[in-house]
Design a protein around this motif. Sequence first.
Motif, PDB file in Angstrom:
ATOM      1  N   VAL A  90       0.821  -1.215   0.084  1.00 24.64           N
ATOM      2  CA  VAL A  90      -0.083  -0.074  -0.047  1.00 24.64           C
ATOM      3  C   VAL A  90       0.844   1.056  -0.080  1.00 24.64           C
ATOM      4  O   VAL A  90       1.921   1.339   0.615  1.00 24.64           O
ATOM      5  N   PHE A  91       0.415   2.267  -0.620  1.00 25.41           N
ATOM      6  CA  PHE A  91       1.138   3.392  -0.716  1.00 25.41           C
ATOM      7  C   PHE A  91       0.458   4.140   0.603  1.00 25.41           C
ATOM      8  O   PHE A  91      -0.746   4.468   0.768  1.00 25.41           O
ATOM      9  N   ILE A  92       1.549   4.873   1.117  1.00 29.72           N
ATOM     10  CA  ILE A  92       1.230   5.624   2.520  1.00 29.72           C
ATOM     11  C   ILE A  92       1.586   6.999   2.146  1.00 29.72           C
ATOM     12  O   ILE A  92       2.591   7.311   1.451  1.00 29.72           O
ATOM     13  N   SER A  93       0.934   8.195   2.920  1.00 28.54           N
ATOM     14  CA  SER A  93       1.420   9.327   2.601  1.00 28.54           C
ATOM     15  C   SER A  93       1.608  10.063   4.304  1.00 28.54           C
ATOM     16  O   SER A  93       0.536  10.212   4.761  1.00 28.54           O
ATOM     17  N   SER A  94       2.634  10.532   4.337  1.00 30.51           N
ATOM     18  CA  SER A  94       2.839  11.396   5.689  1.00 30.51           C
ATOM     19  C   SER A  94       2.436  12.543   5.645  1.00 30.51           C
ATOM     20  O   SER A  94       1.942  13.163   6.600  1.00 30.51           O
ATOM     21  N   ASP A  95       2.086  13.015   4.254  1.00 34.69           N
ATOM     22  CA  ASP A  95       1.368  14.320   4.256  1.00 34.69           C
ATOM     23  C   ASP A  95      -0.122  14.140   4.771  1.00 34.69           C
ATOM     24  O   ASP A  95      -0.362  15.347   5.157  1.00 34.69           O
TER      25      ASP A  95
END
Length: 326
Positions: A90-95
Amino acid sequence: MVADLAKAELHCHIEGAASPELVRRVAARHGVDLSGLFDADGAFAWHDFTSFLNAYDRAAAVFRTPEDYRDLAYTYFTSLAAEGAIYGEVFISSDHALASGLSYRDYVEGLAEGIRDAEAETGIIGRMIATGVRHYGPDRILVAAQTVVNEPHPLVTGFGVAGDERMHHPRDFADAFRIAGEAGLGLTVHAGEFGGPESVRDALDHLGVTRIGHGVRAIEDPDLVARLVDEDIVLELCPGSNVALGLYPDIPSHPYARLRDAGVRVTVSSDDPPYFGSSIGAEYGWLADGQGQSRAALAEATRTAIDAAFVDAETRQRLINRLATA
């Protein structure tokens, strides 16, 4: 034909995997107003790529605590396993986490707890790919790369860029990809979806990736298709997403088969499944029904995904062994 086929997914955005039901449940925990987010049928309301991104960001904003993200990852990975998947990234996004007031560490730990709980229950193995958001700009993407390198986690094994491909040039992200690559992270990037074949070519020229997210527009340039084959680049194809967003009118028109027949290494994924009425099982099924892909051909796509997965050698061998007995 494909219900019991072992599957693997390399391209899914974790916030984009949140079902309307889960979004409503988590929003209720925090008293978040969801007015306008859903249509009359209860599905996410959007009509083009820009409105899709807006709906995505609004839904993502309801997730605010490690518990929220644990529930999100657990729900997604158990649903994946229920359709025969043995592996998922899965792609995760700290933003997105920072926008909700959560630290990167707490965000990742919450997701990791959900992934581990799903593995304990179903046997599915999961990993995370940290991403920068393209339309947030090169500076934010550089920070995303520095964050994942400076705060390593054993389940975060890749780095990439997602978001609006129509903004900025891949060369703008070269430093971020260099930092991530030098740290040993696998590299992928969204390209060749809303950008043409030149988007894929530029990504290959400047970012050192081994995989391309989508990449379907490469079919418009025979020389680029040959380059993908020569350089052993893997495409993370998401047919249902491409049809839902209007790149192609239907599954039979999708270039999956043409790319595969040309020798490109292709895989199958669902991208943002609840937004597109998709799932990993649906994607495999659509290719079987709409393009006549055989069980053997789809099993090959699963093996390609395992070979291209951002995992260590021991984990890859475990997955290969599971394929052999599936």
